[in-house]
Design an enzyme around this catalytic site. Structure first.
Site, PDB file in Angstrom:
ATOM      1  N   LYS A  14       0.833  -1.216   0.000  1.00 31.02           N
ATOM      2  CA  LYS A  14       0.000   0.000   0.000  1.00 31.02           C
ATOM      3  C   LYS A  14       0.867   1.266   0.000  1.00 31.02           C
ATOM      4  CE  LYS A  14      -2.069  -1.076   3.908  1.00 31.02           C
ATOM      5  NZ  LYS A  14      -1.498  -2.373   4.284  1.00 31.02           N
ATOM      6  N   ARG A  89      -9.774   0.764   8.302  1.00 26.59           N
ATOM      7  CA  ARG A  89      -9.398  -0.595   8.690  1.00 26.59           C
ATOM      8  C   ARG A  89     -10.524  -1.311   9.421  1.00 26.59           C
ATOM      9  NH1 ARG A  89      -3.572   0.564   8.505  1.00 26.59           N
ATOM     10  NH2 ARG A  89      -2.342  -1.304   8.805  1.00 26.59           N
ATOM     11  N   ARG A 128      11.917  -5.477   5.563  1.00 30.88           N
ATOM     12  CA  ARG A 128      11.824  -4.038   5.826  1.00 30.88           C
ATOM     13  C   ARG A 128      12.284  -3.730   7.253  1.00 30.88           C
ATOM     14  NH1 ARG A 128       6.137  -0.923   5.232  1.00 30.88           N
ATOM     15  NH2 ARG A 128       5.692  -2.064   7.143  1.00 30.88           N
ATOM     16  N   ARG A 134      11.079   0.046  12.697  1.00 29.72           N
ATOM     17  CA  ARG A 134       9.719  -0.133  13.209  1.00 29.72           C
ATOM     18  C   ARG A 134       9.661  -1.410  14.026  1.00 29.72           C
ATOM     19  NH1 ARG A 134       5.299   0.880   8.492  1.00 29.72           N
ATOM     20  NH2 ARG A 134       4.166  -0.484   9.923  1.00 29.72           N
ATOM     21  N   ARG A 146      -0.535  -8.958  13.317  1.00 29.41           N
ATOM     22  CA  ARG A 146      -1.086  -7.902  12.453  1.00 29.41           C
ATOM     23  C   ARG A 146      -1.877  -8.521  11.303  1.00 29.41           C
ATOM     24  NH1 ARG A 146       4.305  -4.916  11.067  1.00 29.41           N
ATOM     25  NH2 ARG A 146       3.060  -3.689   9.617  1.00 29.41           N
TER      26      ARG A 146
HETATM   27  P1  B4P Z   1       3.751  -1.807   2.336  1.00 29.59           P
HETATM   28  O1  B4P Z   1       2.654  -2.768   2.168  1.00 29.59           O
HETATM   29  O2  B4P Z   1       3.792  -0.686   1.391  1.00 29.59           O
HETATM   30  O3  B4P Z   1       3.633  -1.479   3.902  1.00 29.59           O
HETATM   31  P2  B4P Z   1       2.695  -0.416   4.643  1.00 29.59           P
HETATM   32  O4  B4P Z   1       1.885   0.403   3.716  1.00 29.59           O
HETATM   33  O5  B4P Z   1       3.615   0.343   5.490  1.00 29.59           O
HETATM   34  O6  B4P Z   1       1.653  -1.244   5.488  1.00 29.59           O
HETATM   35  P3  B4P Z   1       1.521  -1.533   7.045  1.00 29.59           P
HETATM   36  O7  B4P Z   1       0.189  -2.171   7.188  1.00 29.59           O
HETATM   37  O8  B4P Z   1       2.723  -2.298   7.474  1.00 29.59           O
HETATM   38  O9  B4P Z   1       1.639  -0.201   7.905  1.00 29.59           O
HETATM   39  P4  B4P Z   1       0.678   0.924   8.447  1.00 29.59           P
HETATM   40  O10 B4P Z   1       1.617   2.046   8.598  1.00 29.59           O
HETATM   41  O11 B4P Z   1      -0.548   1.146   7.631  1.00 29.59           O
HETATM   42  O12 B4P Z   1       5.223  -2.406   2.124  1.00 29.59           O
HETATM   43  C1  B4P Z   1       5.773  -3.488   2.835  1.00 29.59           C
HETATM   44  C2  B4P Z   1       7.112  -3.919   2.227  1.00 29.59           C
HETATM   45  O13 B4P Z   1       6.877  -4.680   1.049  1.00 29.59           O
HETATM   46  C3  B4P Z   1       8.045  -2.791   1.814  1.00 29.59           C
HETATM   47  O14 B4P Z   1       9.316  -3.059   2.313  1.00 29.59           O
HETATM   48  C4  B4P Z   1       8.049  -2.802   0.296  1.00 29.59           C
HETATM   49  O15 B4P Z   1       9.296  -2.475  -0.255  1.00 29.59           O
HETATM   50  C5  B4P Z   1       7.715  -4.244  -0.027  1.00 29.59           C
HETATM   51  N1  B4P Z   1       6.940  -4.365  -1.267  1.00 29.59           N
HETATM   52  C6  B4P Z   1       5.902  -3.582  -1.646  1.00 29.59           C
HETATM   53  N2  B4P Z   1       5.413  -3.999  -2.843  1.00 29.59           N
HETATM   54  C7  B4P Z   1       6.172  -5.096  -3.215  1.00 29.59           C
HETATM   55  C8  B4P Z   1       6.164  -5.987  -4.352  1.00 29.59           C
HETATM   56  N3  B4P Z   1       5.275  -5.837  -5.367  1.00 29.59           N
HETATM   57  N4  B4P Z   1       7.070  -6.990  -4.388  1.00 29.59           N
HETATM   58  C9  B4P Z   1       7.957  -7.133  -3.378  1.00 29.59           C
HETATM   59  N5  B4P Z   1       8.036  -6.329  -2.284  1.00 29.59           N
HETATM   60  C10 B4P Z   1       7.147  -5.321  -2.201  1.00 29.59           C
HETATM   61  O16 B4P Z   1       0.147   0.414   9.897  1.00 29.59           O
HETATM   62  C11 B4P Z   1       1.000   0.213  11.002  1.00 29.59           C
HETATM   63  C12 B4P Z   1       0.169   0.112  12.314  1.00 29.59           C
HETATM   64  O17 B4P Z   1      -0.492   1.391  12.580  1.00 29.59           O
HETATM   65  C13 B4P Z   1      -0.974  -0.895  12.338  1.00 29.59           C
HETATM   66  O18 B4P Z   1      -0.543  -2.209  12.671  1.00 29.59           O
HETATM   67  C14 B4P Z   1      -1.909  -0.266  13.434  1.00 29.59           C
HETATM   68  O19 B4P Z   1      -1.432  -0.557  14.743  1.00 29.59           O
HETATM   69  C15 B4P Z   1      -1.767   1.213  13.204  1.00 29.59           C
HETATM   70  N6  B4P Z   1      -2.816   1.771  12.308  1.00 29.59           N
HETATM   71  C16 B4P Z   1      -2.584   2.333  11.097  1.00 29.59           C
HETATM   72  N7  B4P Z   1      -3.761   2.715  10.541  1.00 29.59           N
HETATM   73  C17 B4P Z   1      -4.756   2.367  11.415  1.00 29.59           C
HETATM   74  C18 B4P Z   1      -6.188   2.473  11.377  1.00 29.59           C
HETATM   75  N8  B4P Z   1      -6.819   3.006  10.324  1.00 29.59           N
HETATM   76  N9  B4P Z   1      -6.891   1.996  12.431  1.00 29.59           N
HETATM   77  C19 B4P Z   1      -6.278   1.470  13.511  1.00 29.59           C
HETATM   78  N10 B4P Z   1      -4.926   1.320  13.597  1.00 29.59           N
HETATM   79  C20 B4P Z   1      -4.157   1.768  12.553  1.00 29.59           C
END
Ligand code: B4P
Length: 208
Positions: A14, A89, A128, A134, A146
C-alpha cells in the site's frame, strides 16, 4: 475530486504504491500509519498511547484515527483528491469516512485491494524491519498478529465497498511497476467527482 482507498494486509504494498499514485495523480497521501508515527516522533500523549498498541500489532481505537482523518481533510480543502492508505481498517472507520467526505461534497470512487499470501507478507516485513526501525516489523509473532487482526477486523471492510460496487481486487505479488499499471487502469475507469463545496482545485502532491 479523486478519492481512492488502497487496501490490503500489512506488507501488501500500500505504502509503496501510494508514493507512485500521488506522483501521477497529484493527490494528497493520507496514511494513518504515517500520521500515528508522526505523533510518536513528536512525543505527544496520543503518540505515547498509540505506540503501545502499534508495537503489539493491534489496531488503534477508531475514534483516534477518524479524528486524525477529519483534521487532515479540513487542512487540505484545496486538494485534487486523496489516497487513503491503511484507512479505513474497520467498518466503523469506513462509514465515518463516507460521512466525512460527504461533508466536503465528495466520496470514495474506488477501493483497490492488494492480495498477498501470509508467507510473502512475513518475508517482506521482516526484510523491511532490518532498516525501518519499526518495532512492529521486527518480530515475526507480532507481524503474524497484524495479519490475523487484518483477517478478523479489517477484511470485512472489503464487503462494505463491494456493496457499493467500488471494490477491486488485484494480485499484489509481482513487479511493482506491473501492479502500479493495473491500479492506474482501475482508477482511470472511474470518473472523478466535482464537489459542491468547496471548489476543487489542483493541489500539489504531498505526504502528511
Ligand atoms: P507496504 O505494504 O507498502 O507497507 P505499509 O503500507 O507500510 O503497510 P503496514 O500495514 O505495514 O503499515 P501501516 O503504517 O498502515 O510495504 C511493505 C514492504 O513490502 C516494503 O518493504 C516494500 O518495499 C515491499 N513491497 C511492496 N510492494 C512489493 C512488491 N510488489 N514486491 C515485493 N516487495 C514489495 O500500519 C501500522 C500500524 O499502525 C498498524 O498495525 C496499526 O497498529 C496502526 N494503524 C494504522 N492505521 C490504522 C487504522 N486506520 N486503524 C487502527 N490502527 C491503525
Amino acid at each position: 475530486m479523486l478519492n481512492i482507498v488502497l487496501f490490503g494486509p500489512p506488507g501488501a504494498g500500500k505504502g509503496t504504491q501510494s508514493q507512485k499514485l500521488i506522483a501521477k495523480y497529484h493527490l494528497v497521501h493520507l496514511s494513518t500509519g504515517d500520521l500515528l508515527r508522526a505523533q510518536i516522533a513528536a512525543g505527544t500523549e496520543l503518540g505515547l498511547q498509540a505506540k503501545k498498541i502499534m508495537d503489539e500489532g493491534l489496531l488503534v481505537p477508531d475514534e483516534v484515527v477518524i479524528g486524525m482523518i477529519d483534521n487532515a481533510l479540513q487542512s487540505n480543502q484545496q486538494a485534487a483528491g486523496f489516497i487513503f492508505d491503511g484507512f479505513p481498517r474497520t467498518v466503523a472507520q469506513a462509514t465515518s469516512l463516507d460521512r466525512l467526505l460527504a461533508g466536503h461534497g465528495t466520496g470514495v470512487q474506488a477501493m483497490v485491494a492488494l492480495e498477498v499470501d501470509e508467507e510473502e507478507l512475513i518475508k517482506r516485513l521482516l526484510e523491511r524491519g532490518k532498516t525501518s526501525n519499526r518495532p512492529d516489523d521486527q518480530d515475526e509473532t507480532k507481524i503474524r498478529r497484524r495479519v490475523s487482526v487484518y483477517h478478523s477486523e479489517t477484511a470485512q471492510v472489503a464487503g462494505y465497498y463491494a456493496t457499493q460496487a467500488k471494490f477491486h481486487a488485484l494480485n499484489g505479488i509481482g513487479g511493482i511497476e506491473t501492479i502500479f499499471g493495473q491500479i492506474c487502469a482501475i482508477i482511470d475507469a472511474h470518473p472523478t467527482t466535482t464537489p459542491a463545496t468547496p471548489a476543487a482545485t489542483m493541489g500539489e502532491a504531498r505526504s502528511l
